[in-house]
Design an enzyme around this catalytic site. Sequence first.
Site, PDB file in Angstrom:
ATOM      1  N   LYS A 117       0.576   1.215   0.686  1.00 23.99           N
ATOM      2  CA  LYS A 117       0.281   2.642   0.532  1.00 23.99           C
ATOM      3  C   LYS A 117       1.577   3.293   0.786  1.00 23.99           C
ATOM      4  O   LYS A 117       1.827   4.559   0.357  1.00 23.99           O
ATOM      5  CB  LYS A 117      -0.828   3.349   1.380  1.00 23.99           C
ATOM      6  CG  LYS A 117      -2.227   2.840   0.964  1.00 23.99           C
ATOM      7  CD  LYS A 117      -2.774   3.068  -0.250  1.00 23.99           C
ATOM      8  CE  LYS A 117      -4.179   2.916  -0.404  1.00 23.99           C
ATOM      9  NZ  LYS A 117      -4.411   1.375  -0.545  1.00 23.99           N
TER      10      LYS A 117
HETATM   11  C1  LIG Z   1      -5.031   0.338  -1.567  1.00 28.73           C
HETATM   12  C2  LIG Z   1      -4.852  -0.983  -1.210  1.00 28.73           C
HETATM   13  C3  LIG Z   1      -5.395  -1.729  -2.526  1.00 28.73           C
HETATM   14  C4  LIG Z   1      -5.839  -1.242  -3.960  1.00 28.73           C
HETATM   15  O1  LIG Z   1      -5.053  -0.430  -4.508  1.00 28.73           O
HETATM   16  P1  LIG Z   1      -5.532   0.286  -5.559  1.00 28.73           P
HETATM   17  O2  LIG Z   1      -4.409   1.086  -6.118  1.00 28.73           O
HETATM   18  O3  LIG Z   1      -6.501   1.218  -4.982  1.00 28.73           O
HETATM   19  O4  LIG Z   1      -5.959  -0.588  -6.864  1.00 28.73           O
HETATM   20  C5  LIG Z   1      -5.143  -3.147  -2.272  1.00 28.73           C
HETATM   21  N1  LIG Z   1      -4.729  -3.540  -1.219  1.00 28.73           N
HETATM   22  C6  LIG Z   1      -4.400  -2.921  -0.048  1.00 28.73           C
HETATM   23  C7  LIG Z   1      -3.901  -3.679   1.139  1.00 28.73           C
HETATM   24  C8  LIG Z   1      -4.424  -1.530  -0.208  1.00 28.73           C
HETATM   25  O5  LIG Z   1      -4.245  -0.768   0.919  1.00 28.73           O
END
Ligand SMILES: *Cc1c(COP(=O)(O)O)cnc(C)c1O
Length: 513
Positions: A117
């Site tokens: 993120k």
């Molecule tokens: C948010 C997240 C995902 C998923 O990503 P999306 O963009 O929602 O598909 C996968 N792995 C981690 C560790 C995340 O924080």
Amino acid sequence: MKNATLYLDTRDPECSRPAFSETIVKGIAPSGGLFVPEALPELTLPEILVFADMPYWRRAASVFTRFGVDMSSDRIDALMKRAYGAQWDDERIAPVIEVTADMHVLELWHGPTSAFKDMALQCMPLLFSESVDQLRARGSADEDYLILVATSGDTGKAALEGFADRDHTNIIVFYPADGVSDIQRKQMVTQHGDNVGVFSVRGNFDDCQSAVKAAFADKEFNAELESRHNLRLSSANSINWGRLMPQIVYYISAYADMVASGGVKAGEPMDVCVPTGNFGNILGAYYAKLIGVPIGRLMCASNENNVLTDFIATGVYDISDRDFVNTPSPSMDILISSNLERLLHHLAGPEKVRDWMKELASKKRFQVDRDTFYAMRESFSGDFVTNDESLQVIKRVHEESGYLMDPHTAVAWEVAERLRGEDPVLVVSTAHWAKFGTDVHRALSGLTYSDNLPASVTSLSGVELLGQVQELAGGCACVPKALAELDSATERFADVVDAGREGIEGAVRGWLG
Ligand SMILES: *Cc1c(COP(=O)(O)O)cnc(C)c1O
């Protein structure tokens, strides 16, 4: 400034078409749909390959400028220098690591919170407060913003870190009292910054999320915030275009790095496998492909919440009879994958998207038409991994190659091995293993997901447990400094509030004073 790109609304053919600064501040489009750019830039192969010679901030600035962001290129450069600077623990920001000769890993967790993120949330808040500045300068707004976030763990910390001490914004994060790990809680309650608040909510993530949604929907509460505090509510959701755009950059960047290191020949395709939840990360790869990056297949990797695997296989999106499953990869635990709407808009246009989203809301199910289905299948394939399989993958890859990965990355690794063809594969890694230490411990100890760890392990703090994982992993696995220091960091936020709209609104009022 080159001509500003305008944005469409995925559910409204006659929408008003704002520029970037307005879309990022609004977040969601007026019809309830998502904003998408009306045109995409195109990059030639030489334009892509020169990325390998640039620092990451310049790669990002170059993409944003081509995307017609309505800010001067000097301003964009300055913001990107801050977004992708010394707060990252690897100066490459999003390095590509060769794990085996034909499987590379794109590590997206070198930011301050050790998870993917950060790639967007170190950048988006800067673009957000710059956009508020611009709207004020044009006289079209004079209020400040209050970002409310309900989090199951990772997003809350990344949003706090991104919005801390940014102009014109405040941020309050709500996390479920029963539901975040010791490390996730400590990451949030030790957050620095004068414009941040953190509350624990009695209940689980669902309680927490519905309560925050109810506060957003409460007209009187919104009016009170405007009249008393000159504040407007906003969210830092992954459906905000300002979070999606930064996720296109690292796919262009990774291709250039892959060519430079000999992982793929210039112009030849690489396949990409992404651990997917809300479909934002993999959509970034799709946009990168559309603008010219030689990406072959886009492999969508899911855990036991495998609604996307079924959708890609059948063209039917069906949550009418689907229970939410807990998994070791909680950031992929979703039922409604919001960003899918952007893909459907690209393939089928706003009228169909509007109908499908109506059906999803009323019948919990929709089916796309044949043309859309085939168009989707041209680029995407998908599969899912069970909870126990994902832990086995962590152990197997660690034994075979010495590379230690987190449970989200493990899902993608396994799907990539199953679905791959002849082309080199880029597996996208979305969290440092230390953010999910408990399940990595289970994996390396040969336990299944439902096995209890011995009491000698469960009595440890999250950070102490990481020390044990390091021993199991044989020394080479480092813990990021910010995580290792959590046990001795000062906790600033201890308030617990009731779930429900009133609990949330009371917390906000109390925090505003
Ligand atoms: C948010 C997240 C995902 C998923 O990503 P999306 O963009 O929602 O598909 C996968 N792995 C981690 C560790 C995340 O924080």
